[in-house]
Design an enzyme around this catalytic site. Structure first.
Site, PDB file in Angstrom:
ATOM      1  N   GLU A   1       0.874  -1.172   0.000  1.00  0.00           N
ATOM      2  CA  GLU A   1       0.000   0.000   0.000  1.00  0.00           C
ATOM      3  C   GLU A   1       0.916   1.228   0.000  1.00  0.00           C
ATOM      4  OE1 GLU A   1      -3.844   1.550   2.597  1.00  0.00           O
ATOM      5  OE2 GLU A   1      -2.143   0.684   3.668  1.00  0.00           O
TER       6      GLU A   1
ATOM      7  N   GLU B   1      -8.299  11.332   2.196  1.00  0.00           N
ATOM      8  CA  GLU B   1      -8.527  10.358   3.267  1.00  0.00           C
ATOM      9  C   GLU B   1      -8.661  11.101   4.588  1.00  0.00           C
ATOM     10  OE1 GLU B   1      -6.565   6.373   5.343  1.00  0.00           O
ATOM     11  OE2 GLU B   1      -5.602   7.271   3.586  1.00  0.00           O
TER      12      GLU B   1
END
Length: 401
Positions: free
Chosen positions: A128, A219
């Site tokens: 990620e 985010e």
């Protein structure tokens, strides 16, 4: 935003599975497209999903607490508004990541823990990754290992590596590494040359694998509120599409000169969302009469070293079908003249190396190469004494020029 209090981050996400994608690249010798204003109706997304809108891939994830939605505008535009969220990630980009040059502009106004990043995943290895241009609240370096710095796109980024143990991922619960590049002087808008960060990570012993999705993401987590409005673009041709409507199935006799007509529609979209299309036709005739007449082989392979550093490299290989029949499934073989070892590849179904000999096969989405068409694959590797490029290739047992 500046200042990063070291409050613990709630970790986090049971994300929906996102499918890897790929695009068959068609080399265009000449085309002219008129750019016409593009108008798209805004769409609101408030539940976990992925999809495509106005030529871009989008992803929306929320843990379910608080209030958050994403609105898809024209072109690569999206906006978000959130309040009291446990965790959400939303953004627009591409279903398959790449070392592309990404441009973006807009606004990012968080109160609480939040990031604005070029964000994505790879598999084999499962990674990620974040290239973070702005942060609020939680410091992503907290608990991570500092690996160095990289200067790119007018700024300096600190590089970190972190490991997540038995956490949700695009492959379910798994243990995987996170790669970070965090800009030391925050900004909202500009250019992100992704390849610079991929190369820096690789030189610090942080290799990427096969690309999954890649988005310019907002985010936020651990409560808080805020909003963002981001428009995404990309250098190169990654936001353009080509549809070939002719020649279809073709056949011919080996040693006999042939001609083929290709009809294609090109759709171009710029970073503002404006788009237009044009249709044109190519008539292509062979220049010789088969093997003895200078017409070339049934395939051509171009190998290029896209980046190189002490002990490592990345390379790109473009396979062109120069025959008059479609290639349906392919196996590419070559031998390194140096001592290179491949560590990961992309746009391939499999890759195997024995000594310096390499065998690669197509992925599910790029096994068919139309006459005159091409597809590109890439890989990353290591070397000690020589990174010399291979000069001989075979495709399905036939020697390529």
């Amino acid at each position: 935003m500046n200042g990063f209090p070291a409050n613990p981050k709630s970790r986090r996400r049971g994300r929906i599975r996102l499918l890897a994608g790929g695009a068959l690249a068609l080399a265009l010798a000449a085309a002219t497209a008129a750019i016409l204003p593009g108008v798209a109706k805004a769409a609101s997304v408030c539940s976990n999903q992925t999809g495509n809108s106005n030529g871009y891939f989008y992803s929306f994830y929320t843990a379910g607490s608080g209030s958050v939605c994403m609105t898809l505008g024209s072109g690569g535009n999206y906006s978000t508004s959130w309040s009291g969220v446990g965790d959400f990630v939303a953004g627009v980009g591409w279903s398959t990541g790449a070392a592309r040059t990404v441009t973006y502009s807009g606004s990012f106004n968080p109160s609480g823990d939040a990031y604005l990043s070029l964000y994505g995943w790879t598999t084999n290895p499962l990674v990620e990754y974040y290239i973070t241009d702005d942060c609020s609240g939680y410091n992503p370096a907290n608990g991570a290992t500092f690996k160095g710095t990289v200067t790119s796109d007018g700024g300096t980024y600190n590089i970190y590596e972190d490991q997540r143990v038995n956490q949700p991922s695009i492959q379910g619960t798994a243990t995987f590494n996170q790669y970070w590049a965090v800009r030391t002087s925050s900004r909202v808008g500009g250019t992100i040359t992704a390849g610079n960060f991929f190369n820096a990570w690789a030189s610090d012993g942080m290799p990427l694998g096969t690309f999954n999705y890649q988005i310019l993401a907002t985010e936020a987590f651990n409560g808080g509120s805020g909003n963002s409005n981001i428009t995404v673009g990309s250098g190169g041709s990654t936001s353009n599409t080509v549809t070939v409507t002719n020649p279809g199935s073709q056949s011919g006799t080996v040693g006999t000169a042939a001609s083929v007509q290709i009809q294609a529609t090109v759709t171009a979209r710029d970073s503002t969302g404006a788009s237009g299309s044009t249709t044109f036709t190519w008539s292509i005739a062979s220049s010789g009469g088969g093997e003895g007449g200078g017409g070339g082989g049934a395939c051509q392979v171009a190998y290029s070293t896209t980046s190189q550093w002490t002990g490592g490299f990345t390379a790109n290989v473009t396979i062109t079908n120069s025959s008059t029949s479609a290639i349906n499934g392919w196996t590419l073989k070559f031998t390194f003249p140096g001592d290179q070892k491949i560590t990961s590849s992309w746009n391939t179904g499999s890759e195997n190396q024995s000594g310096e000999s390499v065998t690669m096969t197509n992925a599910s989405y790029n096994g068919t190469i139309a006459p005159g068409g091409n597809t590109s694959i890439g890989f990353q590797g290591t070397w000690t004494n020589s990174d010399a490029a291979p000069s001989s290739f075979t495709l399905n047992g036939a020697t390529c020029t």
